[in-house]
Design a protein around this motif. Structure first.
Motif, PDB file in Angstrom:
ATOM      1  N   TYR A   1       4.467 -43.370 -23.966  1.00  0.00           N
ATOM      2  CA  TYR A   1       4.840 -42.596 -25.156  1.00  0.00           C
ATOM      3  C   TYR A   1       3.576 -42.196 -25.894  1.00  0.00           C
ATOM      4  O   TYR A   1       2.642 -43.000 -26.052  1.00  0.00           O
ATOM      5  CB  TYR A   1       5.738 -43.454 -26.040  1.00  0.00           C
ATOM      6  N   ARG A   2       3.540 -40.948 -26.368  1.00  0.00           N
ATOM      7  CA  ARG A   2       2.392 -40.476 -27.151  1.00  0.00           C
ATOM      8  C   ARG A   2       2.876 -39.667 -28.334  1.00  0.00           C
ATOM      9  O   ARG A   2       3.619 -38.701 -28.180  1.00  0.00           O
ATOM     10  CB  ARG A   2       1.474 -39.620 -26.274  1.00  0.00           C
ATOM     11  N   ARG A   3       2.464 -40.084 -29.504  1.00  0.00           N
ATOM     12  CA  ARG A   3       2.770 -39.325 -30.724  1.00  0.00           C
ATOM     13  C   ARG A   3       2.106 -37.972 -30.648  1.00  0.00           C
ATOM     14  O   ARG A   3       1.003 -37.834 -30.144  1.00  0.00           O
ATOM     15  CB  ARG A   3       2.235 -40.061 -31.959  1.00  0.00           C
ATOM     16  N   ASP A   4       2.785 -36.956 -31.177  1.00  0.00           N
ATOM     17  CA  ASP A   4       2.233 -35.606 -31.220  1.00  0.00           C
ATOM     18  C   ASP A   4       0.890 -35.618 -31.940  1.00  0.00           C
ATOM     19  O   ASP A   4       0.762 -36.200 -33.013  1.00  0.00           O
ATOM     20  CB  ASP A   4       3.216 -34.674 -31.938  1.00  0.00           C
TER      21      ASP A   4
ATOM     22  N   ARG B   1      -1.867 -37.115 -30.984  1.00  0.00           N
ATOM     23  CA  ARG B   1      -2.717 -38.267 -30.673  1.00  0.00           C
ATOM     24  C   ARG B   1      -3.121 -38.228 -29.206  1.00  0.00           C
ATOM     25  O   ARG B   1      -2.473 -37.593 -28.387  1.00  0.00           O
ATOM     26  CB  ARG B   1      -1.982 -39.562 -30.985  1.00  0.00           C
TER      27      ARG B   1
ATOM     28  N   TRP C   1      -1.831 -43.168 -25.116  1.00  0.00           N
ATOM     29  CA  TRP C   1      -0.456 -43.403 -24.660  1.00  0.00           C
ATOM     30  C   TRP C   1      -0.137 -44.875 -24.887  1.00  0.00           C
ATOM     31  O   TRP C   1      -0.995 -45.739 -24.737  1.00  0.00           O
ATOM     32  CB  TRP C   1      -0.321 -43.093 -23.175  1.00  0.00           C
TER      33      TRP C   1
ATOM     34  N   VAL D   1       9.444 -47.357 -31.785  1.00  0.00           N
ATOM     35  CA  VAL D   1       8.903 -46.012 -32.072  1.00  0.00           C
ATOM     36  C   VAL D   1       9.314 -45.604 -33.493  1.00  0.00           C
ATOM     37  O   VAL D   1       9.987 -44.599 -33.690  1.00  0.00           O
ATOM     38  CB  VAL D   1       9.364 -44.982 -31.021  1.00  0.00           C
TER      39      VAL D   1
ATOM     40  N   LEU E   1       8.879 -41.904 -34.592  1.00  0.00           N
ATOM     41  CA  LEU E   1       9.302 -40.913 -33.611  1.00  0.00           C
ATOM     42  C   LEU E   1       9.618 -39.583 -34.283  1.00  0.00           C
ATOM     43  O   LEU E   1      10.235 -39.547 -35.349  1.00  0.00           O
ATOM     44  CB  LEU E   1      10.554 -41.416 -32.882  1.00  0.00           C
ATOM     45  N   LYS E   2       9.160 -38.500 -33.655  1.00  0.00           N
ATOM     46  CA  LYS E   2       9.471 -37.176 -34.187  1.00  0.00           C
ATOM     47  C   LYS E   2       9.490 -36.165 -33.046  1.00  0.00           C
ATOM     48  O   LYS E   2       9.067 -36.460 -31.930  1.00  0.00           O
ATOM     49  CB  LYS E   2       8.491 -36.759 -35.269  1.00  0.00           C
TER      50      LYS E   2
ATOM     51  N   ASP F   1       6.797 -35.258 -29.873  1.00  0.00           N
ATOM     52  CA  ASP F   1       6.144 -36.403 -29.264  1.00  0.00           C
ATOM     53  C   ASP F   1       6.351 -36.287 -27.754  1.00  0.00           C
ATOM     54  O   ASP F   1       7.263 -35.602 -27.284  1.00  0.00           O
ATOM     55  CB  ASP F   1       6.752 -37.714 -29.768  1.00  0.00           C
TER      56      ASP F   1
ATOM     57  N   ARG G   1       8.646 -33.492 -23.546  1.00  0.00           N
ATOM     58  CA  ARG G   1       8.515 -33.356 -24.998  1.00  0.00           C
ATOM     59  C   ARG G   1       9.857 -33.700 -25.635  1.00  0.00           C
ATOM     60  O   ARG G   1      10.906 -33.275 -25.160  1.00  0.00           O
ATOM     61  CB  ARG G   1       8.128 -31.918 -25.319  1.00  0.00           C
TER      62      ARG G   1
END
Length: 109
Positions: free
Chosen positions: A22-25, A27, A30, A66, A69-70, A73, A84
Motif C-alpha cells: 500500500y502506498r499513500r498518494d 509518497r 510502500w 490504513v 486511506l483516500k 492511494d 489506484r
C-alpha cells in the motif's frame, strides 16, 4: 455488543488474505498490509441491504491499518500490477477491527 465481532476480521484476513503493498498518494514508500485483494467480481450488501455486484478489482483491509486511506492511494498485490483506489466504503461492522472495502482500477502511472 461490538466485542462479539472483535477479532473476526483479523481472523478472516489471516486465513484468506495475503500481504498487499500500500502506498499513500504522493509518497514514495510502500507498506506491507495484511488484507484481501480480488480481481474477479464480488457481491456485497449495500447500506440499504441490497445485494450489489462489484465488477472492479477490490481490496478489503482492516480500517485501522490504513487510517488515512483516500482516493488515488495505490495498492500492489502479489501479481505486481498497481491499482489506484477510486472509491471505498466501510463494511458497516461495529467491531474494533472493522474493514473497509476499496474499489480499484489498474494504474499505469
Amino acid at each position: 455488543m461490538t466485542a462479539l465481532f472483535d477479532g473476526v476480521a483479523g481472523l478472516l484476513t489471516g486465513t484468506f488474505g495475503t500481504i498487499v503493498e500500500y502506498r499513500r498518494d504522493g509518497r514514495l514508500e510502500w507498506a506491507d498490509i495484511p488484507s484481501t485483494f480480488r480481481e474477479q467480481p464480488i457481491e456485497v450488501t449495500d447500506a440499504e441491504g441490497r445485494d450489489v455486484l462489484i465488477i472492479a478489482p477490490t481490496w478489503r483491509v482492516i480500517r485501522s491499518l490504513v487510517p488515512d486511506l483516500k482516493r488515488d492511494d495505490l495498492v500492489r498485490p502479489a501479481s505486481g500490477k498497481i491499482y489506484r483506489v477510486v472509491n471505498f466504503d466501510p463494511t458497516g461492522s461495529p467491531a474494533a477491527d472493522a474493514q473497509v472495502l476499496c474499489q480499484l482500477e489498474e494504474w499505469y502511472g
